[in-house]
Design a protein around this motif. Structure first.
Motif, mmCIF file in Angstrom:
data_model
loop_
_atom_site.group_PDB
_atom_site.id
_atom_site.type_symbol
_atom_site.label_atom_id
_atom_site.label_comp_id
_atom_site.label_asym_id
_atom_site.label_seq_id
_atom_site.Cartn_x
_atom_site.Cartn_y
_atom_site.Cartn_z
ATOM 1 N N PRO A 1 0.828 -1.209 0.000
ATOM 2 C CA PRO A 1 0.000 0.000 0.000
ATOM 3 C C PRO A 1 0.864 1.261 0.000
ATOM 4 N N PHE A 2 0.390 2.297 -0.675
ATOM 5 C CA PHE A 2 0.978 3.629 -0.492
ATOM 6 C C PHE A 2 0.644 4.072 0.927
ATOM 7 N N ILE A 3 1.630 4.639 1.616
ATOM 8 C CA ILE A 3 1.388 5.204 2.947
ATOM 9 C C ILE A 3 1.998 6.600 2.953
ATOM 10 N N PRO A 4 1.252 7.622 3.368
ATOM 11 C CA PRO A 4 1.811 8.982 3.287
ATOM 12 C C PRO A 4 2.964 9.202 4.253
ATOM 13 N N GLY B 1 2.562 -4.875 6.478
ATOM 14 C CA GLY B 1 2.668 -5.100 7.924
ATOM 15 C C GLY B 1 2.520 -3.811 8.709
ATOM 16 N N THR B 2 2.751 -2.674 8.056
ATOM 17 C CA THR B 2 2.626 -1.385 8.735
ATOM 18 C C THR B 2 1.159 -0.965 8.854
ATOM 19 N N ILE B 3 0.362 -1.227 7.815
ATOM 20 C CA ILE B 3 -1.045 -0.785 7.916
ATOM 21 C C ILE B 3 -1.893 -1.761 8.724
ATOM 22 N N PRO C 1 -1.361 -5.094 11.714
ATOM 23 C CA PRO C 1 -0.392 -5.933 12.439
ATOM 24 C C PRO C 1 -0.227 -7.334 11.851
ATOM 25 N N ASP C 2 -1.308 -7.944 11.379
ATOM 26 C CA ASP C 2 -1.136 -9.279 10.780
ATOM 27 C C ASP C 2 -1.256 -9.198 9.251
ATOM 28 N N GLY C 3 -0.885 -8.030 8.709
ATOM 29 C CA GLY C 3 -0.983 -7.818 7.262
ATOM 30 C C GLY C 3 -0.191 -8.837 6.461
ATOM 31 N N ARG C 4 1.004 -9.205 6.978
ATOM 32 C CA ARG C 4 1.816 -10.151 6.208
ATOM 33 C C ARG C 4 1.201 -11.547 6.194
ATOM 34 N N GLU C 5 0.638 -11.955 7.325
ATOM 35 C CA GLU C 5 -0.034 -13.265 7.339
ATOM 36 C C GLU C 5 -1.208 -13.242 6.338
ATOM 37 N N GLN C 6 -1.953 -12.126 6.354
ATOM 38 C CA GLN C 6 -3.076 -12.038 5.412
ATOM 39 C C GLN C 6 -2.567 -12.041 3.971
ATOM 40 N N GLY C 7 -1.401 -11.428 3.755
ATOM 41 C CA GLY C 7 -0.791 -11.435 2.424
ATOM 42 C C GLY C 7 -0.472 -12.852 1.977
ATOM 43 N N VAL C 8 0.075 -13.651 2.885
ATOM 44 C CA VAL C 8 0.404 -15.043 2.549
ATOM 45 C C VAL C 8 -0.878 -15.813 2.229
ATOM 46 N N MET C 9 -1.939 -15.536 2.988
ATOM 47 C CA MET C 9 -3.203 -16.230 2.743
ATOM 48 C C MET C 9 -3.832 -15.795 1.419
ATOM 49 N N ALA C 10 -3.311 -14.708 0.836
ATOM 50 C CA ALA C 10 -3.821 -14.251 -0.464
ATOM 51 C C ALA C 10 -2.815 -14.562 -1.585
ATOM 52 N N LYS D 1 15.778 5.767 10.327
ATOM 53 C CA LYS D 1 16.104 6.832 9.359
ATOM 54 C C LYS D 1 15.700 6.464 7.931
ATOM 55 N N TYR D 2 15.461 5.186 7.690
ATOM 56 C CA TYR D 2 15.019 4.798 6.341
ATOM 57 C C TYR D 2 13.488 4.856 6.331
ATOM 58 N N MET D 3 12.991 6.081 6.555
ATOM 59 C CA MET D 3 11.557 6.268 6.783
ATOM 60 C C MET D 3 10.889 6.681 5.462
ATOM 61 N N LEU D 4 10.517 5.709 4.666
ATOM 62 C CA LEU D 4 9.898 6.008 3.365
ATOM 63 C C LEU D 4 8.504 6.581 3.555
ATOM 64 N N TYR D 5 7.851 6.165 4.664
ATOM 65 C CA TYR D 5 6.475 6.601 4.952
ATOM 66 C C TYR D 5 6.295 6.588 6.456
ATOM 67 N N ASP D 6 5.231 7.232 6.929
ATOM 68 C CA ASP D 6 5.024 7.375 8.369
ATOM 69 C C ASP D 6 4.822 6.011 9.046
ATOM 70 N N ASN D 7 5.380 5.900 10.231
ATOM 71 C CA ASN D 7 5.188 4.720 11.099
ATOM 72 C C ASN D 7 5.728 3.419 10.520
ATOM 73 N N LYS D 8 6.666 3.507 9.575
ATOM 74 C CA LYS D 8 7.223 2.279 8.972
ATOM 75 C C LYS D 8 7.794 1.390 10.081
ATOM 76 N N ILE D 9 7.356 0.145 10.107
ATOM 77 C CA ILE D 9 7.806 -0.740 11.181
ATOM 78 C C ILE D 9 9.232 -1.231 10.899
#
Ligand code: SAM
Length: 358
Positions: A238-241, A281-283, A285-294, A311-319
């Motif tokens: 996802p795009f994240i601002p 995974g940033t948008i 918490p279990d986004g990656r598991e859901q990604g695998v299920m898709a 410092k490698y902050m491409l978008y806000d709240n990057k985990i």
């Protein structure tokens, strides 16, 4: 003309068999699929991923080795104009230390990703690749350092790089121009991807879902472009601002739209290596598991030294900690095991020939 509820399932079935739909059909699918039909698509995609690679999840150790960038992409937190970004570069020794740690944790692919940093000349990058290749002959090396000419890509390939990630961002030239300054072009990005394929890299393209100004028509164009390129990898997140960019107040792409696209790409390119991305995974918490299920089958935990990760902050709240950290691979393994998948120590190369699955 496509017909009602059955129409969606028919389109999904046809995509699973033919691996392609027309632009109009992709648009119809994306605009008309109802949430209660998502499971049908995800299930087909997951079955295809299982047929292609089994329940194996490949891991890549990500080293974000510089956040200097000469480009000024309107969406990106490390764009040149972001004066607030605190810049860093890793030394070759730090990179080798990351590889050492990563190897011990079971990583057999190292990804060197960074901004387009002129300090890292083509020769310096070749030197890094040679050192990793020399130290870790059994590992795959992936580069993701932007747009270069054919000869540079070839030099890095000859130095030992195997794979290259360069998201095309959007296949539509006008949409591309609305996300980038005039010095950058969709045509050049595509030329680079063509060169990478020609040289023999396992090549990755990709997009941000929900990028500003993106329409369903653009996404259909992206899918058509990906089908034509036949990449070995596709990066979709996802795009994240990021608050210090021109798109700081734009809405993020949604989890659902990202999952739908992961599933569609899995069916379109059955053998593709498809990461469940950090942004996913940033948008959620279990986004990656859901990604695998898709249909996703790759995760790229962060191997960079702790002090530079923020410092490698491409978008806000990057985990960058928790299960995102390479050091916590045990937790990642447990989380993948809880949905029936196994994280493997394997280069996880693209497979050319695949069993059919419908
Ligand atoms: N410089 C290299 C390049 O251009 O490919 C690699 C680094 S670049 C920061 C890696 C990717 O981050 C981009 O291709 C883009 O899709 C993604 N990215 C940048 N800003 C983002 C944002 N705000 N939200 C989600 N993804 C973003």
């Amino acid at each position: 003309m496509i017909d009602g509820a059955k129409g969606i399932e028919n389109l999904v079935d046809r995509l699973a068999v033919d691996h392609i739909l027309s632009r109009e059909e992709f648009c119809y699918l994306l605009e008309n699929i109802r949430p209660e039909q998502d499971g049908y698509l995800y299930e087909k995609a997951r079955k295809q991923a299982l047929a292609s690679y089994g329940n194996r999840i490949f891991v890549r150790g990500l080293m974000e080795f510089t956040n200097y960038c000469k480009n000024d992409c309107y969406y990106c937190g490390i764009r040149r104009s972001n004066q607030k970004a605190s810049r860093y570069r890793l030394t070759p020794e730090q990179v080798m230390d990351c590889c050492h740690t990563g190897y011990g944790l079971g990583f057999r692919t190292f990804v060197l990703q960074g901004g387009e940093d002129p300090w890292f000349t083509d020769d310096k990058i070749a030197y890094l690749v040679e050192r990793i290749r020399g130290g870790y002959p059994d590992c795959a090396i992936t580069l993701s350092v932007g747009e270069k000419d054919y000869d540079t890509y070839k030099m890095w390939f000859d130095a030992g790089a195997d794979r290259y990630l360069l998201r095309h961002e959007t296949a539509n030239p006008c949409h591309y121009a609305s996300l980038h300054p005039p010095q950058m072009s969709s045509a050049h990005r595509k030329e680079c991807l063509g060169n990478l394929k020609k040289i023999g890299y396992q090549t990755g393209c990709g997009i941000m879902v929900g990028a500003p100004y993106q329409t369903t028509g653009h996404i259909a164009e992206d899918l058509e472009y990906m089908y034509g390129l036949q990449p070995e990898m596709v990066g979709i997140g996802p795009f994240i601002p990021h608050h210090d960019t021109p798109f700081g107040d734009r809405p993020a792409g949604t989890l659902r739209q990202t999952l739908l696209l992961l599933a569609i790409v899995r069916l379109m390119l059955p053998g593709v290596l498809l990461p469940a991305t950090t942004a996913l995974g940033t948008i959620e918490p279990d986004g990656r598991e859901q990604g695998v299920m898709a249909g996703a089958n790759v995760v790229m935990p962060n191997l960079s030294p702790l002090d530079v990760r923020k410092k490698y902050m491409l978008y806000d709240n990057k985990i960058s900690t928790g299960v995102e950290a390479a050091a916590n691979i045990k937790e990642l393994k447990q989380r993948m095991a809880s949905i029936g998948y196994e994280v493997v120590t394997d280069r996880g190369d693209f497979r050319k020939t695949l069993p059919e699955c419908v």
